[in-house]
Design a protein around this motif. Structure first.
Motif, short mmCIF file in Angstrom:
data_model
loop_
_atom_site.label_atom_id
_atom_site.label_comp_id
_atom_site.label_asym_id
_atom_site.label_seq_id
_atom_site.Cartn_x
_atom_site.Cartn_y
_atom_site.Cartn_z
N GLY A 20 0.82 -1.21 0.00
CA GLY A 20 0.00 0.00 0.00
C GLY A 20 0.85 1.25 0.00
O GLY A 20 2.05 1.20 -0.19
N ILE A 21 0.19 2.40 0.21
CA ILE A 21 0.88 3.68 0.26
C ILE A 21 0.98 4.11 1.72
O ILE A 21 -0.04 4.41 2.34
CB ILE A 21 0.12 4.76 -0.52
N PRO A 22 2.17 4.11 2.30
CA PRO A 22 2.30 4.50 3.70
C PRO A 22 2.36 6.02 3.87
O PRO A 22 2.94 6.72 3.04
CB PRO A 22 3.61 3.87 4.13
N GLU A 23 1.72 6.52 4.92
CA GLU A 23 1.89 7.94 5.26
C GLU A 23 3.30 8.18 5.75
O GLU A 23 3.91 9.20 5.45
CB GLU A 23 0.89 8.34 6.35
N ASP A 24 3.80 7.24 6.53
CA ASP A 24 5.16 7.33 7.08
C ASP A 24 5.95 6.15 6.52
O ASP A 24 5.67 5.00 6.87
CB ASP A 24 5.10 7.28 8.61
N ARG A 25 6.91 6.42 5.67
CA ARG A 25 7.64 5.34 5.00
C ARG A 25 8.37 4.42 5.98
O ARG A 25 8.73 3.30 5.65
CB ARG A 25 8.61 5.91 3.98
N ASP A 26 8.61 4.89 7.22
CA ASP A 26 9.27 4.06 8.23
C ASP A 26 8.30 3.25 9.06
O ASP A 26 8.71 2.47 9.91
CB ASP A 26 10.12 4.95 9.14
N PRO A 74 5.27 0.68 8.42
CA PRO A 74 4.48 -0.09 7.46
C PRO A 74 2.99 -0.20 7.82
O PRO A 74 2.18 -0.55 6.99
CB PRO A 74 5.14 -1.47 7.46
N GLU A 75 2.63 0.14 9.04
CA GLU A 75 1.23 0.10 9.47
C GLU A 75 0.46 1.38 9.12
O GLU A 75 -0.74 1.46 9.35
CB GLU A 75 1.15 -0.14 10.99
N SER A 76 1.13 2.37 8.55
CA SER A 76 0.49 3.67 8.29
C SER A 76 -0.07 3.78 6.88
O SER A 76 -0.05 4.84 6.28
CB SER A 76 1.49 4.79 8.56
N LEU A 77 -0.58 2.66 6.33
CA LEU A 77 -1.11 2.66 4.98
C LEU A 77 -2.33 3.57 4.88
O LEU A 77 -3.23 3.51 5.70
CB LEU A 77 -1.48 1.24 4.55
N SER A 78 -2.39 4.43 3.83
CA SER A 78 -3.52 5.34 3.68
C SER A 78 -3.59 5.94 2.30
O SER A 78 -2.64 5.87 1.52
CB SER A 78 -3.39 6.48 4.69
#
Length: 69
Positions: free
Chosen positions: A30-36, A38-42
């Motif tokens: 997916g597209i992460p908000e925070d590239r560091d 991986p749970e921040s997909l949005s």
């Protein structure tokens, strides 16, 4: 020189065009908000439906289009 993330650019383009659905076939989950993180997909910006398809999975595009999974 600019480093432009194609997934992010496609999301922004879909939002600017008022797309009802965005389908991305990629090699990530997916597209992460925070590239560091991986749970921040949005994805936001008003696109109603987004399908981010992990192209590493066999038949992933067909599964997305033809099933409810």
């Amino acid at each position: 020189m600019y480093n432009v993330n194609a997934d992010t650019a496609a999301g922004e383009l879909a939002a600017a065009l008022g797309a009802e659905k965005l389908i991305l076939l990629t090699d990530v989950a997916g597209i992460p908000e925070d590239r560091d993180d991986p749970e921040s997909l949005s994805l936001a910006e008003g696109v109603r439906t987004t399908s981010i398809i992990d192209g590493r999975l066999e038949h992933s595009l067909l599964l997305e289009i033809l099933t409810d999974e």
